[in-house]
Design a protein around this motif. Structure first.
Motif, PDB file in Angstrom:
ATOM      1  N   THR A 164      -1.266   7.066   1.376  1.00 57.64           N
ATOM      2  CA  THR A 164      -0.100   6.394   0.701  1.00 57.64           C
ATOM      3  C   THR A 164       0.959   6.317  -0.232  1.00 57.64           C
ATOM      4  O   THR A 164       2.030   6.177  -0.116  1.00 57.64           O
ATOM      5  N   TYR A 174      -9.240   3.515  -5.354  1.00 57.30           N
ATOM      6  CA  TYR A 174      -9.127   2.905  -4.368  1.00 57.30           C
ATOM      7  C   TYR A 174      -8.171   1.625  -4.824  1.00 57.30           C
ATOM      8  O   TYR A 174      -7.746   1.669  -3.791  1.00 57.30           O
ATOM      9  N   TYR A 175      -8.676   1.095  -6.006  1.00 53.60           N
ATOM     10  CA  TYR A 175      -7.921  -0.239  -6.335  1.00 53.60           C
ATOM     11  C   TYR A 175      -6.055  -0.331  -6.827  1.00 53.60           C
ATOM     12  O   TYR A 175      -5.416  -1.115  -6.333  1.00 53.60           O
ATOM     13  N   GLY A 223      -4.689   0.935  -3.516  1.00 50.91           N
ATOM     14  CA  GLY A 223      -4.228  -0.877  -2.878  1.00 50.91           C
ATOM     15  C   GLY A 223      -3.101  -1.739  -3.602  1.00 50.91           C
ATOM     16  O   GLY A 223      -2.151  -1.619  -2.384  1.00 50.91           O
TER      17      GLY A 223
END
Length: 162
Positions: A28, A148-149, A152
């Motif tokens: 990401t 992960y949070y 995102g």
């Protein structure tokens, strides 16, 4: 497979592997420039750079908690450190390198644990057992969820540059 190995696998997948939920944190972050990392494309949201510094902080905090068995938390300044006033590519690369080093350090600390350690709980800074704290298992699952949070969030911020 031991539970410690499963935790290490999931931590690696979230950070720089084949994550089940989508692209890993590193995937990401790939291609984000210093200017993009420092930008605030959404009103009231943190910048990508701030999120990366926050993630690094929490990797260090979890390491410190595991190494000392003490429930030490970050100060407000440590929790959301400020990025450099004048962002540049070199500083952005260094920030990403520090994040990887913190990740690698946490993996090394976790790798020295036994499955039996996962039921442990920390003590307060006064070395008083804290029965209200989460087990180390929950803390380690939490650091994976935390990754992960924020991955995102970074993915959404990236979309503002598309």
């Amino acid at each position: 497979m031991h539970e410690i190995e499963r935790i290490l696998d999931q931590l690696q997948r979230a950070f720089d592997g084949e994550a089940w939920a989508g692209p890993s944190l590193q995937a990401t972050l790939a291609g984000i420039t210093a200017a993009q990392a420092a930008a605030y494309p959404l009103a009231g949201a943190h910048s990508i750079w701030e999120i990366v510094l926050h993630l690094e902080t929490w990797l260090h905090i979890v390491c410190r908690r595991l190494e000392t068995a003490t429930l030490l938390g970050p100060t407000d300044a440590e929790n959301w450190p400020a990025p450099p006033a004048l962002p540049n590519e070199e500083a952005w690369r260094a920030t990403q390198d520090y994040l990887r080093q913190a990740h690698d350090q946490l993996r090394a600390v976790i790798g020295n644990l036994q499955d039996t350690d996962l039921t442990r709980r920390g003590t307060s800074p006064g070395n008083i057992p804290d029965s209200t704290s989460n087990s180390w298992y929950v803390m380690l699952q939490g650091v994976i969820q935390h990754t992960y949070y924020h991955t995102g969030q970074i993915a959404l911020l990236r979309k503002a540059f598309a």
